[in-house]
Design a protein around this motif. Structure first.
Motif, PDB file in Angstrom:
ATOM      1  N   GLU A 110       0.832  -1.204   0.000  1.00 33.10           N
ATOM      2  CA  GLU A 110       0.000   0.000   0.000  1.00 33.10           C
ATOM      3  C   GLU A 110       0.866   1.253   0.000  1.00 33.10           C
ATOM      4  O   GLU A 110       0.560   2.243  -0.682  1.00 33.10           O
ATOM      5  CB  GLU A 110      -0.923  -0.010   1.214  1.00 33.10           C
ATOM      6  CG  GLU A 110      -1.994  -1.107   1.149  1.00 33.10           C
ATOM      7  CD  GLU A 110      -2.742  -1.275   2.464  1.00 33.10           C
ATOM      8  OE1 GLU A 110      -2.328  -0.632   3.468  1.00 33.10           O
ATOM      9  OE2 GLU A 110      -3.713  -2.043   2.506  1.00 33.10           O
ATOM     10  N   SER A 113       2.238   1.833  -3.476  1.00 36.58           N
ATOM     11  CA  SER A 113       1.213   2.382  -4.367  1.00 36.58           C
ATOM     12  C   SER A 113       1.084   3.883  -4.177  1.00 36.58           C
ATOM     13  O   SER A 113       0.964   4.643  -5.146  1.00 36.58           O
ATOM     14  CB  SER A 113      -0.135   1.703  -4.107  1.00 36.58           C
ATOM     15  OG  SER A 113      -0.068   0.331  -4.413  1.00 36.58           O
ATOM     16  N   ARG A 114       1.114   4.349  -2.936  1.00 34.22           N
ATOM     17  CA  ARG A 114       1.042   5.780  -2.671  1.00 34.22           C
ATOM     18  C   ARG A 114       2.276   6.492  -3.203  1.00 34.22           C
ATOM     19  O   ARG A 114       2.197   7.599  -3.749  1.00 34.22           O
ATOM     20  CB  ARG A 114       0.889   6.044  -1.175  1.00 34.22           C
ATOM     21  CG  ARG A 114      -0.438   5.586  -0.588  1.00 34.22           C
ATOM     22  CD  ARG A 114      -0.784   6.345   0.691  1.00 34.22           C
ATOM     23  NE  ARG A 114       0.274   6.280   1.673  1.00 34.22           N
ATOM     24  CZ  ARG A 114       0.417   5.280   2.556  1.00 34.22           C
ATOM     25  NH1 ARG A 114      -0.425   4.261   2.525  1.00 34.22           N
ATOM     26  NH2 ARG A 114       1.383   5.303   3.445  1.00 34.22           N
ATOM     27  N   ASP A 117       2.008   7.163  -6.830  1.00 37.02           N
ATOM     28  CA  ASP A 117       1.146   8.317  -7.089  1.00 37.02           C
ATOM     29  C   ASP A 117       1.906   9.616  -6.873  1.00 37.02           C
ATOM     30  O   ASP A 117       1.717  10.594  -7.603  1.00 37.02           O
ATOM     31  CB  ASP A 117      -0.090   8.281  -6.171  1.00 37.02           C
ATOM     32  CG  ASP A 117      -1.045   7.167  -6.551  1.00 37.02           C
ATOM     33  OD1 ASP A 117      -0.996   6.736  -7.724  1.00 37.02           O
ATOM     34  OD2 ASP A 117      -1.822   6.734  -5.689  1.00 37.02           O
TER      35      ASP A 117
END
Length: 243
Positions: A110, A113-114, A117
């Motif tokens: 997770e 993934s951030r 971004d």
């Protein structure tokens, strides 16, 4: 490299899983003639709720004489690479994690993934100040996840098979230098190639990287021809793998 009875100095890539012998021999022949290994998209770790996949090619360092159980799943046709050469290319043992640590792995994913971004919007990234990551740090974490494998999983018949005993090593697409643009595809590099209008990620190797090939006795003639072309040793499965 010091020889030990319980670990091999070679990394073996076995072919023939869920195939008949003729298909397995054909796959091994293609590998030897083209000097490439096709990468498959495999889970880094397995769970009913979450799967993360990476393109990779897998090996084992189980010595041949102890490989019967392994070969019963992955086939009896193999190509053994010098471990030292493959390590220099980036091969690494799979990093096994137990179910108790799976939640931590999921949290790491997770986070990655951030971070991806953040890379898309530099101005927003700057607002994070000391908590931001450099691009090479993000890439390093992503590459590490490609070597993750859950310690065990359930087979279709609900019997437990412990992946740890596969003694798996991996070369992952993300950790290999890529042959693109003006870079020629040399041994130790990844690339894409087309076959039957489908694109596949591949890894290129040299004959010098190969220590031996393994075939069953009834394929000895074909195996001998391949071994001579690769300038490597031919091993016969029935004579090398203990029953």
């Amino acid at each position: 490299m010091k020889s030990r009875n319980y670990v091999s100095n070679e990394l073996v890539h076995w072919t023939g899983r869920a195939q008949n012998d003729e298909s397995a021999m054909q796959a091994l022949t293609s590998i030897c003639q083209e000097k490439i290994l096709r990468l498959s998209y495999c889970p880094n770790y397995v769970s009913d709720q979450f799967k993360k996949e990476s393109a990779m090619v897998c090996f084992t360092d189980i010595p041949l004489r102890f490989a019967k159980e392994h070969c019963a799943i992955f086939g009896r046709f193999g190509i053994g690479f010098n471990k030292k050469s493959m390590i220099e290319y980036g091969a690494n043992p799979a990093l096994y994690t137990t179910k108790q640590h799976f939640d931590r792995i999921k949290k790491l994913t997770e986070l990655l993934s951030r971070m991806e971004d953040l890379e898309k919007d530099r101005e927003w990234k700057e607002a994070f100040g000391d908590y931001s990551f450099k691009e090479d740090e993000t890439v390093a974490l992503q590459q590490v996840t490609g070597f993750l494998q859950e310690y065990s999983y359930r087979n279709e018949d609900d019997s437990e098979y412990v992946t740890y005993y596969q003694r798996e090593w991996r070369l992952t697409f993300n950790s290999l230098p890529f042959a693109g643009s003006n870079k020629p595809h040399e041994p130790g590099m990844s690339c894409f190639y087309m076959r039957n209008k489908t694109s596949y990620p591949i890894f290129k190797f040299s004959s010098d990287d190969v220590a031996f090939i393994v075939v069953p006795d009834n394929f000895k003639t074909l195996g001998d021809k391949l071994a001579k072309g690769m300038n490597c040793e031919l091993k016969i499965y029935e004579a090398s793998v203990l029953e």
